[in-house]
Design an enzyme around this catalytic site. Structure first.
Site, mmCIF file in Angstrom:
data_model
loop_
_atom_site.group_PDB
_atom_site.id
_atom_site.type_symbol
_atom_site.label_atom_id
_atom_site.label_comp_id
_atom_site.label_asym_id
_atom_site.label_seq_id
_atom_site.Cartn_x
_atom_site.Cartn_y
_atom_site.Cartn_z
ATOM 1 N N SER A 166 0.816 -1.218 -0.026
ATOM 2 C CA SER A 166 -0.029 -0.059 0.019
ATOM 3 C C SER A 166 0.837 1.149 -0.046
ATOM 4 O O SER A 166 1.911 1.236 0.442
ATOM 5 C CB SER A 166 -0.794 -0.214 1.178
ATOM 6 O OG SER A 166 -1.470 1.363 1.379
ATOM 7 N N TYR A 219 -1.494 -0.781 11.064
ATOM 8 C CA TYR A 219 -1.810 -1.473 9.672
ATOM 9 C C TYR A 219 -0.603 -1.190 8.483
ATOM 10 O O TYR A 219 -0.364 -1.909 7.986
ATOM 11 C CB TYR A 219 -3.207 -0.957 9.071
ATOM 12 C CG TYR A 219 -3.410 -1.134 7.552
ATOM 13 C CD1 TYR A 219 -2.929 -0.176 6.772
ATOM 14 C CD2 TYR A 219 -3.608 -2.314 6.971
ATOM 15 C CE1 TYR A 219 -3.153 -0.097 5.456
ATOM 16 C CE2 TYR A 219 -3.680 -2.572 5.637
ATOM 17 C CZ TYR A 219 -3.372 -1.348 5.005
ATOM 18 O OH TYR A 219 -3.573 -1.657 3.345
ATOM 19 N N LYS A 263 2.500 -3.525 6.465
ATOM 20 C CA LYS A 263 2.681 -3.670 4.865
ATOM 21 C C LYS A 263 4.160 -3.270 4.992
ATOM 22 O O LYS A 263 4.771 -3.944 3.959
ATOM 23 C CB LYS A 263 1.951 -2.467 4.347
ATOM 24 C CG LYS A 263 0.452 -2.663 4.303
ATOM 25 C CD LYS A 263 0.056 -4.133 3.481
ATOM 26 C CE LYS A 263 -1.081 -4.199 3.385
ATOM 27 N NZ LYS A 263 -1.746 -5.580 2.842
HETATM 28 C C1 WQD Z 1 -9.481 9.210 1.416
HETATM 29 C C2 WQD Z 1 -9.805 10.735 1.537
HETATM 30 C C3 WQD Z 1 -10.133 11.298 3.793
HETATM 31 C C4 WQD Z 1 -14.018 9.185 4.244
HETATM 32 C C5 WQD Z 1 -6.935 4.285 3.199
HETATM 33 C C6 WQD Z 1 -5.773 3.462 3.888
HETATM 34 C C7 WQD Z 1 -5.084 2.827 2.647
HETATM 35 C C8 WQD Z 1 -6.116 1.832 1.801
HETATM 36 C C9 WQD Z 1 -7.187 2.873 1.265
HETATM 37 C C10 WQD Z 1 -6.191 -0.540 2.674
HETATM 38 C C11 WQD Z 1 -9.068 11.113 2.770
HETATM 39 C C12 WQD Z 1 -11.456 11.484 3.050
HETATM 40 C C13 WQD Z 1 -12.770 9.418 3.593
HETATM 41 C C14 WQD Z 1 -14.914 9.913 4.608
HETATM 42 C C15 WQD Z 1 -13.726 11.937 3.925
HETATM 43 N N1 WQD Z 1 -6.792 1.023 2.662
HETATM 44 N N2 WQD Z 1 -12.579 11.177 3.478
HETATM 45 N N3 WQD Z 1 -14.760 11.306 4.315
HETATM 46 O O1 WQD Z 1 -7.402 6.984 4.050
HETATM 47 O O2 WQD Z 1 -6.553 7.562 1.619
HETATM 48 O O3 WQD Z 1 -6.415 5.338 2.551
HETATM 49 O O4 WQD Z 1 -7.746 3.424 2.541
HETATM 50 O O5 WQD Z 1 -5.251 -0.928 1.963
HETATM 51 O O6 WQD Z 1 -4.042 1.765 2.967
HETATM 52 O O7 WQD Z 1 -4.866 4.338 4.565
HETATM 53 O O8 WQD Z 1 -8.684 6.125 2.186
HETATM 54 O O9 WQD Z 1 -10.965 6.466 1.464
HETATM 55 O O10 WQD Z 1 -10.241 6.550 3.932
HETATM 56 O O11 WQD Z 1 -9.764 8.459 2.240
HETATM 57 O O12 WQD Z 1 -13.488 13.087 3.886
HETATM 58 O O13 WQD Z 1 -16.160 9.663 4.929
HETATM 59 O O14 WQD Z 1 -11.438 10.994 1.840
HETATM 60 O O15 WQD Z 1 -9.910 12.193 4.815
HETATM 61 O O16 WQD Z 1 -8.713 12.400 2.396
HETATM 62 P P1 WQD Z 1 -7.213 6.628 2.567
HETATM 63 P P2 WQD Z 1 -10.092 6.824 2.274
#
Ligand code: WQD
Length: 338
Positions: free
Chosen positions: A125, A150, A154
């Protein structure tokens, strides 16, 4: 040629099984069904016309893993998705994450290293980069101190594989560092099935539009970006699945330059949260109910991939646009609601 896919009934796993079967591989799926439903097998079969061999198995049970490999001696490669992946949960339950994500990896590698030759693809990741200093992020960007157990699993996972490949010449491996997988298979038969309240942005968007969630909270509008919201590299899950097949074929055909290689898998395009919302509203023709709230702890400001190495060395490139990925996510959400 028989390929093992662990976690093969999960979101990325199931899409990869479809692409493997489309390429003519015989697939064996192991899944403990802790975060996936056996019904996904029907979705895979309805797309490719055949169902993979499936065994419900907890990879933490070492004797069961050894027994599995004795019964499937003709496995030539493995793609390893099975892992716990909720960043927030990993902070609360670190030992569960270290056991489930690393113990199982060691057992798998121990079995593969008994074979004459084995090709291994690891689900890594972009989390390993933390907040990278330079955008877009290249594979030689420094791995930073993990913000969560987590992310640490990785990083450590990649080191376990690298150290194993160094002393086991017949073990060839590739780590694919995913950016943000989104969307669903265009057939609408498989997609993301988050259990409970979605942690990730896109399923929360589609569930809000479907009326399951009241309102999307945008975590932070005061970041140092053009519109104040975080930037990520959102890649269509089918493009990501295809990258696994290309990486596996690279190893099976011995085209890899070293025993262990690492590739970023993204689109190379950064999109802000508000841009993702705008994309969704464009493709769905609906207005999304959202509000900007405080930042979420642990979020990096920006992360998007430099895909030169995957494009030039691996010979793979993402094909779908953000709008196409968002449309497929919305179609899937409507399918499961019907
Ligand atoms: C994306 C953006 C949030 C939800 C994570 C893990 C990564 C992988 C993918 C497993 C961010 C914003 C999110 C919400 C929001 N997972 N957001 N409101 O955090 O980039 O990655 O998931 O492998 O390893 O770290 O993905 O989709 O959670 O967030 O504003 O309800 O959307 O702040 O900027 P992230 P995400």
């Amino acid at each position: 040629m028989k390929i093992l896919v662990t976690g093969g009934l999960g979101f990325i796993g199931s899409h990869t099984v479809v692409e493997l079967q489309n390429e003519g591989f015989e697939v064996v799926v192991i899944d403990d069904l802790s975060n996936a439903d056996e019904k996904v097998l029907q979705g895979i079969e309805s797309i490719t016309g055949k169902s993979p061999i499936f065994e419900k198995l907890d990879l933490r049970e070492k004797s069961k893993v050894t027994d599995f490999f004795q019964r499937h001696q003709d496995i030539e490669g493995a793609i390893h998705f099975a892992a716990s992946k909720a960043v927030g949960e990993s902070v609360e339950k670190p030992l569960l994450y270290y056991e489930n994500n690393l113990g199982t990896l060691v057992y798998l590698l121990q079995e593969l290293s008994k074979k004459e030759a084995a090709s291994f693809i690891f689900s890594s990741s972009c989390t390993v980069y933390g907040q990278a200093d330079k955008m877009p992020i290249t594979e030689d960007a420094p791995v930073k101190h993990a913000e969560s157990p987590y992310g640490n699993t990785k990083q450590i996972g990649e080191e376990i594989i690298r150290d194993s490949c160094r002393v086991l010449p017949h073990l060839q491996a590739i780590s694919l560092r995913y950016f943000n997988p989104i969307g669903a298979h265009p057939s609408g038969k498989i997609g993301e099935l988050p259990i409970g309240i979605p942690q990730n942005l896109v399923p929360f968007i589609t569930q809000t539009a479907a009326g399951i969630r009241e309102q999307l909270s945008v975590f932070g509008g005061d970041y140092p970006t053009a519109d104040g919201t975080c930037i990520r590299d959102y890649i269509h899950v089918v493009d990501l699945a295809k990258a696994h097949v290309v990486a596996l074929q690279r190893l099976l055909e011995r085209k890899n330059k070293e025993n262990y290689e690492v590739f970023n898998v993204g689109t190379g395009q950064g999109s802000s949260v508000l841009e993702v919302i705008a994309s969704f509203e464009r493709v769905s023709g609906t207005k999304l109910n959202y509000k900007i709230v405080d930042r979420r702890a642990g979020d990096v400001v920006s992360a998007y991939a430099d895909t030169t190495k995957a494009n030039k060395v691996l010979g793979w490139k993402a094909e779908s646009s953000l709008d196409q990925a968002m449309k497929s996510a919305w179609d899937w959400e409507q399918n499961i609601r019907n």
